[in-house]
Design a protein around this motif. Structure first.
Motif, PDB file in Angstrom:
ATOM      1  N   ILE A  66      44.308   0.752   9.021  1.00 17.76           N
ATOM      2  CA  ILE A  66      43.114   1.583   9.187  1.00 17.76           C
ATOM      3  C   ILE A  66      41.847   0.750   9.043  1.00 17.76           C
ATOM      4  N   VAL A  67      41.827  -0.185   8.103  1.00 15.07           N
ATOM      5  CA  VAL A  67      40.645  -1.032   7.908  1.00 15.07           C
ATOM      6  C   VAL A  67      40.399  -1.881   9.142  1.00 15.07           C
ATOM      7  N   ARG A  68      41.434  -2.519   9.645  1.00 11.92           N
ATOM      8  CA  ARG A  68      41.267  -3.434  10.783  1.00 11.92           C
ATOM      9  C   ARG A  68      40.842  -2.678  12.043  1.00 11.92           C
ATOM     10  N   ALA A  69      41.366  -1.473  12.209  1.00 11.76           N
ATOM     11  CA  ALA A  69      41.032  -0.689  13.401  1.00 11.76           C
ATOM     12  C   ALA A  69      39.729   0.085  13.242  1.00 11.76           C
ATOM     13  N   ARG A  70      39.156   0.071  12.029  1.00  6.73           N
ATOM     14  CA  ARG A  70      37.935   0.832  11.719  1.00  6.73           C
ATOM     15  C   ARG A  70      38.078   2.293  12.134  1.00  6.73           C
ATOM     16  N   LYS A  71      39.204   2.871  11.746  1.00  7.02           N
ATOM     17  CA  LYS A  71      39.490   4.254  12.117  1.00  7.02           C
ATOM     18  C   LYS A  71      38.955   5.271  11.120  1.00  7.02           C
ATOM     19  N   ALA A  72      38.380   4.798  10.015  1.00  5.43           N
ATOM     20  CA  ALA A  72      37.842   5.711   9.005  1.00  5.43           C
ATOM     21  C   ALA A  72      36.584   5.098   8.406  1.00  5.43           C
ATOM     22  N   PRO A  73      35.625   5.929   8.001  1.00  5.64           N
ATOM     23  CA  PRO A  73      34.427   5.386   7.355  1.00  5.64           C
ATOM     24  C   PRO A  73      34.780   4.682   6.046  1.00  5.64           C
ATOM     25  N   ALA A  74      34.252   3.484   5.873  1.00  2.26           N
ATOM     26  CA  ALA A  74      34.476   2.694   4.658  1.00  2.26           C
ATOM     27  C   ALA A  74      33.184   2.659   3.857  1.00  2.26           C
ATOM     28  N   PHE A  75      33.289   2.811   2.570  1.00  3.19           N
ATOM     29  CA  PHE A  75      32.089   2.902   1.745  1.00  3.19           C
ATOM     30  C   PHE A  75      32.345   2.349   0.358  1.00  3.19           C
ATOM     31  N   THR A  76      31.266   2.143  -0.369  1.00  3.83           N
ATOM     32  CA  THR A  76      31.333   1.861  -1.800  1.00  3.83           C
ATOM     33  C   THR A  76      30.055   2.381  -2.443  1.00  3.83           C
ATOM     34  N   CYS A  77      29.990   2.264  -3.754  1.00  4.96           N
ATOM     35  CA  CYS A  77      28.880   2.830  -4.531  1.00  4.96           C
ATOM     36  C   CYS A  77      28.425   1.795  -5.550  1.00  4.96           C
ATOM     37  N   VAL A  78      27.123   1.672  -5.751  1.00 10.28           N
ATOM     38  CA  VAL A  78      26.561   0.684  -6.671  1.00 10.28           C
ATOM     39  C   VAL A  78      25.713   1.371  -7.742  1.00 10.28           C
ATOM     40  N   ARG A  79      25.348   0.599  -8.746  1.00 11.25           N
ATOM     41  CA  ARG A  79      24.626   1.138  -9.898  1.00 11.25           C
ATOM     42  C   ARG A  79      23.638   0.108 -10.413  1.00 11.25           C
ATOM     43  N   ASN A  80      22.572   0.562 -11.041  1.00 11.39           N
ATOM     44  CA  ASN A  80      21.591  -0.338 -11.639  1.00 11.39           C
ATOM     45  C   ASN A  80      22.292  -1.320 -12.582  1.00 11.39           C
ATOM     46  N   PRO A  81      22.108  -2.644 -12.394  1.00 11.35           N
ATOM     47  CA  PRO A  81      22.820  -3.620 -13.231  1.00 11.35           C
ATOM     48  C   PRO A  81      22.530  -3.496 -14.724  1.00 11.35           C
ATOM     49  N   TYR A  82      21.314  -3.114 -15.101  1.00 12.16           N
ATOM     50  CA  TYR A  82      21.003  -2.939 -16.518  1.00 12.16           C
ATOM     51  C   TYR A  82      21.864  -1.830 -17.134  1.00 12.16           C
ATOM     52  N   SER A  83      21.876  -0.660 -16.503  1.00 11.51           N
ATOM     53  CA  SER A  83      22.627   0.454 -17.074  1.00 11.51           C
ATOM     54  C   SER A  83      24.131   0.234 -16.927  1.00 11.51           C
ATOM     55  N   ARG A  84      24.554  -0.498 -15.894  1.00 15.83           N
ATOM     56  CA  ARG A  84      25.983  -0.750 -15.712  1.00 15.83           C
ATOM     57  C   ARG A  84      26.533  -1.647 -16.812  1.00 15.83           C
ATOM     58  N   ILE A  85      25.843  -2.731 -17.153  1.00 19.41           N
ATOM     59  CA  ILE A  85      26.343  -3.629 -18.196  1.00 19.41           C
ATOM     60  C   ILE A  85      26.286  -2.951 -19.555  1.00 19.41           C
ATOM     61  N   LEU A  86      25.273  -2.119 -19.784  1.00 22.93           N
ATOM     62  CA  LEU A  86      25.232  -1.350 -21.028  1.00 22.93           C
ATOM     63  C   LEU A  86      26.406  -0.378 -21.107  1.00 22.93           C
ATOM     64  N   SER A  87      26.695   0.289 -20.014  1.00 18.34           N
ATOM     65  CA  SER A  87      27.819   1.212 -19.984  1.00 18.34           C
ATOM     66  C   SER A  87      29.130   0.482 -20.246  1.00 18.34           C
ATOM     67  N   SER A  88      29.285  -0.713 -19.686  1.00 17.13           N
ATOM     68  CA  SER A  88      30.491  -1.506 -19.927  1.00 17.13           C
ATOM     69  C   SER A  88      30.638  -1.839 -21.407  1.00 17.13           C
ATOM     70  N   PHE A  89      29.524  -2.189 -22.041  1.00 19.38           N
ATOM     71  CA  PHE A  89      29.576  -2.525 -23.466  1.00 19.38           C
ATOM     72  C   PHE A  89      29.968  -1.317 -24.306  1.00 19.38           C
ATOM     73  N   PHE A  90      29.303  -0.186 -24.086  1.00 22.72           N
ATOM     74  CA  PHE A  90      29.580   0.983 -24.926  1.00 22.72           C
ATOM     75  C   PHE A  90      30.957   1.573 -24.659  1.00 22.72           C
ATOM     76  N   ASP A  91      31.438   1.445 -23.444  1.00 20.64           N
ATOM     77  CA  ASP A  91      32.758   1.968 -23.108  1.00 20.64           C
ATOM     78  C   ASP A  91      33.853   0.990 -23.516  1.00 20.64           C
ATOM     79  N   LYS A  92      33.822  -0.225 -22.973  1.00 19.05           N
ATOM     80  CA  LYS A  92      34.947  -1.141 -23.108  1.00 19.05           C
ATOM     81  C   LYS A  92      34.935  -1.968 -24.390  1.00 19.05           C
ATOM     82  N   ILE A  93      33.780  -2.194 -24.969  1.00 16.46           N
ATOM     83  CA  ILE A  93      33.715  -3.029 -26.170  1.00 16.46           C
ATOM     84  C   ILE A  93      33.538  -2.183 -27.429  1.00 16.46           C
ATOM     85  N   ALA A  94      32.576  -1.283 -27.426  1.00 13.74           N
ATOM     86  CA  ALA A  94      32.307  -0.484 -28.623  1.00 13.74           C
ATOM     87  C   ALA A  94      33.154   0.777 -28.686  1.00 13.74           C
ATOM     88  N   GLY A  95      33.668   1.242 -27.569  1.00 11.21           N
ATOM     89  CA  GLY A  95      34.381   2.512 -27.537  1.00 11.21           C
ATOM     90  C   GLY A  95      35.880   2.379 -27.749  1.00 11.21           C
TER      91      GLY A  95
END
Length: 272
Positions: A66-95
């Motif tokens: 499906i990827v090679r034939a481009r038969k479906a819409p491909a997407f991803t989602c991004v986030r502010n790097p400041y809030s993302r690294i903070l979220s990683s710390f509070f979730d994966k390290i402190a949580g």
């Protein structure tokens, strides 16, 4: 061709490159719902059926077709790097993780010994100096990304651009990259382009966050965690994320993007 981190609906209606800490649980559940008319019972990351994943051997051939034939819409989602690294710390390290343990076994104890990080405990109500510990964690994250020591960089704090690039480098093409901060608008545009067996109203979708409630709450506004050294490290690690995805480096408290993503620029720079 390999497509690590790629999920696809069984109906092949849409293709998603997972980026951790960017609403990936919610996106996975939406994809599952559009095929099956109900949400997955549990953490979507644990599903082994109902959703194609590159990590599942039996899904790889179908995803690649499906990827090679481009038969479906491909997407991803991004986030502010400041809030993302903070979220990683509070979730994966402190949580505490959903299995009742610390993330990656003895990782936190290593950080306590090597970097002087303190993350408190559930028994103490997670009381600790959040700012000091986060800044020490940031040094650790930089070390893993720049020098790959004392361990390989973890996907939860590795740069978004590096993870998004693998899809392009291996022959994929994004039809959409949208912002976590304007999630419903971006996800709706993806759904509008996808032919799904079931429709879904995004305003009725809960936010799926398995880690929420299992760790400390952030006690300060974002800018208070980032002194001059911390911001220097953030730029060193996430320069491409700020520039390609149009986030404001100068004001850590401004979570919103300051421009639109140029997909042609993303493909040109990350496809090298």
């Amino acid at each position: 061709m390999t497509f690590p981190g790629v999920w696809m609906t069984e109906s092949a209606s849409m293709i998603y490159r997972v980026v951790p800490k960017c609403a990936c649980s919610t996106i996975g559940q939406i994809m599952f719902y559009t095929d099956h008319g109900l949400f997955f019972d549990g953490d979507i990351h644990d599903s082994t059926s109902g959703l194609h994943k590159w990590s599942q051997d039996e899904s790889q051939k179908r995803i690649e077709q499906i990827v090679r034939a481009r038969k479906a819409p491909a997407f991803t989602c991004v986030r502010n790097p400041y809030s993302r690294i903070l979220s990683s710390f509070f979730d994966k390290i402190a949580g505490i993780q959903r299995n009742g343990r610390r993330y990656r076994g003895n990782l936190v104890s290593q950080l306590i010994q090597r970097y002087g990080i303190d993350v408190g405990s559930p028994e103490s109500g997670f009381e600790f100096d959040q700012v000091t510990s986060f800044r020490r964690f940031l040094l650790f994250a930089r070390d893993t990304i720049r020098w790959r020591r004392p361990m390989e960089p973890d996907i939860h704090w590795a740069a978004m651009s590096g993870q998004i690039a693998t899809f392009i480098a291996n022959g994929g093409h994004y039809d959409s990259i949208f912002f976590t901060e304007t999630f419903n608008d971006g996800m709706q545009r993806v759904l509008d382009k996808a032919e799904t067996p079931n429709s879904i109203a995004l305003t009725d979708v809960p936010r799926f966050n398995e880690s929420e409630g299992h760790g400390p709450k952030r006690a300060h506004k974002i800018s208070e965690y980032f002194d001059d050294l911390s911001r220097h490290l953030i730029w060193e690690i996430y320069k491409d994320d700020f520039q390609l995805f149009r986030y404001d480096f100068d004001d850590p408290d401004n979570r919103m993007p300051i421009g639109e993503i140029d997909l042609e620029e993303v493909h040109a720079k990350l496809g090298r």
